[in-house]
Enzyme design. Structure first.
Site, PDB file in Angstrom:
ATOM      1  N   ASP A 180       0.866  -1.180   0.000  1.00 39.88           N
ATOM      2  CA  ASP A 180       0.000   0.000   0.000  1.00 39.88           C
ATOM      3  C   ASP A 180       0.902   1.229   0.000  1.00 39.88           C
ATOM      4  O   ASP A 180       1.972   1.212   0.613  1.00 39.88           O
ATOM      5  CB  ASP A 180      -0.893   0.023   1.239  1.00 39.88           C
ATOM      6  N   ASP A 237      -6.987  -1.482  -4.277  1.00 40.06           N
ATOM      7  CA  ASP A 237      -8.035  -1.153  -3.310  1.00 40.06           C
ATOM      8  C   ASP A 237      -9.046  -0.170  -3.900  1.00 40.06           C
ATOM      9  O   ASP A 237     -10.251  -0.272  -3.640  1.00 40.06           O
ATOM     10  CB  ASP A 237      -7.420  -0.565  -2.038  1.00 40.06           C
TER      11      ASP A 237
END
Length: 165
Positions: free
Chosen positions: A124, A142
């Site tokens: 991330d 995401d």
């Protein structure tokens, strides 16, 4: 391969490529820094804050269920296979918005599963905030999963009315 299947395959490949290339670029850039600082880039616009800061997530959304890695991996694979089977094996036409939502969901899931296979965790790197509040760090996969879920749920609850001929 039908044109619908070909376009579906190309769309999934395109979104997965966006996700993987962005993660690879962030990791390569981070590896070239002498001090491997956590924030690679930060931009403030008034009280809004945007950061590129790589973090590693071993669980599901926002790191939950990180103790159940193998179970989560199996669930992710089952979801990917189910969506792919629906997209490629279904003979009846699906509405374009539902099809697009499933393409986004599948692309995001493949992107995150690829991270688990290559890096043993999900990468991330996008962080946004307002004043002193920060949203948990996320990636393009995401975004694709969230957008796909939103479109899917919206179309289920608010279907377009078909004209009867």
């Amino acid at each position: 391969m039908s044109s619908r299947s070909r376009s579906t395959f190309l769309a999934i490949s395109f979104f997965v490529l966006i996700d993987w290339v962005s993660k690879l670029a962030v990791l390569l850039y981070r590896g070239n820094l002498p001090d491997a600082r956590p924030i690679l880039y930060q931009y403030s616009w008034g009280k809004l804050i945007f950061c590129i800061c790589p973090t590693f997530n071993e669980g599901a959304a926002f790191g939950i269920f990180s103790k159940y890695k193998y179970f989560l991996f199996a669930i992710r694979i089952a979801i990917i296979l189910g969506i792919l089977a629906f997209l490629f094996l279904r003979k009846k036409r699906t509405s374009p918005s539902i099809r697009f939502s499933l393409i986004l969901l599948c692309s995001g899931a493949i992107g995150n599963v690829g991270d688990i296979l290559f890096y043993r965790h999900v990468v991330d790197f996008i962080s946004i905030g307002f004043k002193r509040w920060y949203f948990p760090t996320f990636n393009f996969a995401d975004i694709f999963i969230s957008l796909g879920t939103f479109i899917f749920v919206y179309k289920l609850y608010f279907p377009t009315k078909q004209k009867i001929k």
